[in-house]
Write an enzyme that holds these catalytic residues in place. Structure first.
Site, mmCIF file in Angstrom:
data_model
loop_
_atom_site.group_PDB
_atom_site.id
_atom_site.type_symbol
_atom_site.label_atom_id
_atom_site.label_comp_id
_atom_site.label_asym_id
_atom_site.label_seq_id
_atom_site.Cartn_x
_atom_site.Cartn_y
_atom_site.Cartn_z
ATOM 1 N N ASP A 87 0.807 -1.223 0.000
ATOM 2 C CA ASP A 87 0.000 0.000 0.000
ATOM 3 C C ASP A 87 0.840 1.272 0.000
ATOM 4 O O ASP A 87 0.503 2.269 0.648
ATOM 5 C CB ASP A 87 -0.939 -0.001 1.203
ATOM 6 N N ASP A 144 -7.529 -3.811 -4.910
ATOM 7 C CA ASP A 144 -7.007 -2.648 -4.201
ATOM 8 C C ASP A 144 -5.751 -2.086 -4.857
ATOM 9 O O ASP A 144 -5.461 -0.885 -4.745
ATOM 10 C CB ASP A 144 -6.661 -2.996 -2.750
#
Length: 339
Positions: A87, A144
């Site tokens: 991320d 994601d």
């Protein structure tokens, strides 16, 4: 997209930068090799607050907001080279990359580009995608990741390796091809054979079942396809965004706030996800500028989704932590036990 993060309250020139009623460490920290946030949890969200402060600086021009943003992002610098999370962009694109865009800070740019280089190390050419989980021959990517590969586009255009743009483009196209079902719905993850690039399995980590459509992941898919089309002009990405949007519009409740999973058999007596509504609203704003010919039909009702999510009473959602304090109410943290 500022509406997604902004919140309410006093917007006059006397408004002060975000403050808390107790001391708090800025940003996120590495502790014994693990990424932790202020309360010991995941640091995925730690770029959101300083990113919002940068938006406020952009809106107002008041240097106090920039000062607050720099203070809040200071602890994130080391994450540019941290390999324990996929991320990176969720953390650095909101902070250091935005700081460079708004102030011309070359050091901030260098930090963001270092993060992009780190993220590019997760790319596997035989698959044409960026790894989210696994090592060696174990390769799983999740929807994601579309939110992270935007950093590769940005860095390639701001002094980084031009090959990163190709990586981001191939990842978006592979996601469009493998994550979207014929009816426009989406999977949460896909696993691949690293040597051949063949698909091994499709399913969910956070949704109700492998055959269901987790609404937050679906919103990320729409946003990622919109961002990919913005960056590349590839019509395949726009087609995927349109198809996913049509599915959303056909299945979302009338107030624009989706069920946490579109296929929860308990619907309508199940949690809603205001964060999914916020992501989708941001995607629809993006698409309305990129695809004006079909914007009214596909996106005309989306503008009210986030304001509805913030103000409409809902049954309580189930959250994994009593400490959760969302900007938008009724955003479930964790419901599925598939993880």
């Amino acid at each position: 997209r500022r509406a997604v993060f902004g919140g309410g309250g006093d917007r006059s020139r006397t408004a002060r930068p975000y403050e808390r009623d107790r001391p708090e460490r800025p940003g996120a920290l590495l502790h014994r090799g693990q990424l932790v946030g202020h309360d010991g949890g995941s640091a995925l969200e730690r770029g959101f607050l300083p990113g919002s402060l940068w938006y406020e600086y952009q809106r107002s021009g008041e240097t106090s907001w920039a000062t607050a943003a720099r203070s809040r992002q200071a602890g994130l610098k080391s994450l540019a080279t941290y390999r324990g999370t996929p991320d990176i962009a969720c953390i650095l694109l909101n902070t250091y990359a935005r700081a460079y865009r708004l102030t011309g800070d070359e050091h901030a740019k260098d930090v963001a580009i270092a993060g992009a280089a780190n993220l590019a190390g997760r790319y596997v050419g035989t698959i044409g995608a960026v790894r989210a989980h696994g090592t060696g021959d174990s390769f799983r990517t999740i929807v994601d990741q579309l939110m992270n590969t935007e950093l590769l586009f940005w860095a390639a255009d701001n002094g980084g390796d031009p090959a990163w743009r190709t990586m981001a483009t191939r990842h978006a196209l592979r996601t469009a091809a493998d994550f979207q079902r014929p009816d426009g719905s989406t999977y949460h993850y896909v696993t691949y054979n690293v040597k051949s690039g063949a698909v091994l399995k499709k399913g969910t980590i956070a949704g109700a079942s492998d055959r269901s459509t987790w609404s937050r992941g679906h919103a990320w898919f729409i946003y990622g396809m919109a961002a990919g089309y913005r960056e590349t002009g590839d019509a395949r990405l726009l087609a995927a965004a349109r198809k996913a949007t049509d599915y959303w519009v056909a299945h979302v409740p009338a107030d624009g706030v989706p069920y946490w999973d579109f296929d929860d058999p308990a619907a309508p007596n199940c949690p809603r996800d205001s964060s999914a509504a916020a992501i989708a609203a941001s995607a629809f704003v993006e698409l309305s500028t990129l695809d004006p010919a079909s914007a009214r039909r596909r996106f005309g009702s989306a503008a009210r989704a986030f304001s509805t999510a913030r103000t409409t009473a809902r049954p309580p959602c189930r959250c994994s932590s009593a400490k959760s304090s969302p900007v938008a109410v009724f955003g479930p943290v964790k419901i599925s036990n598939n993880a």
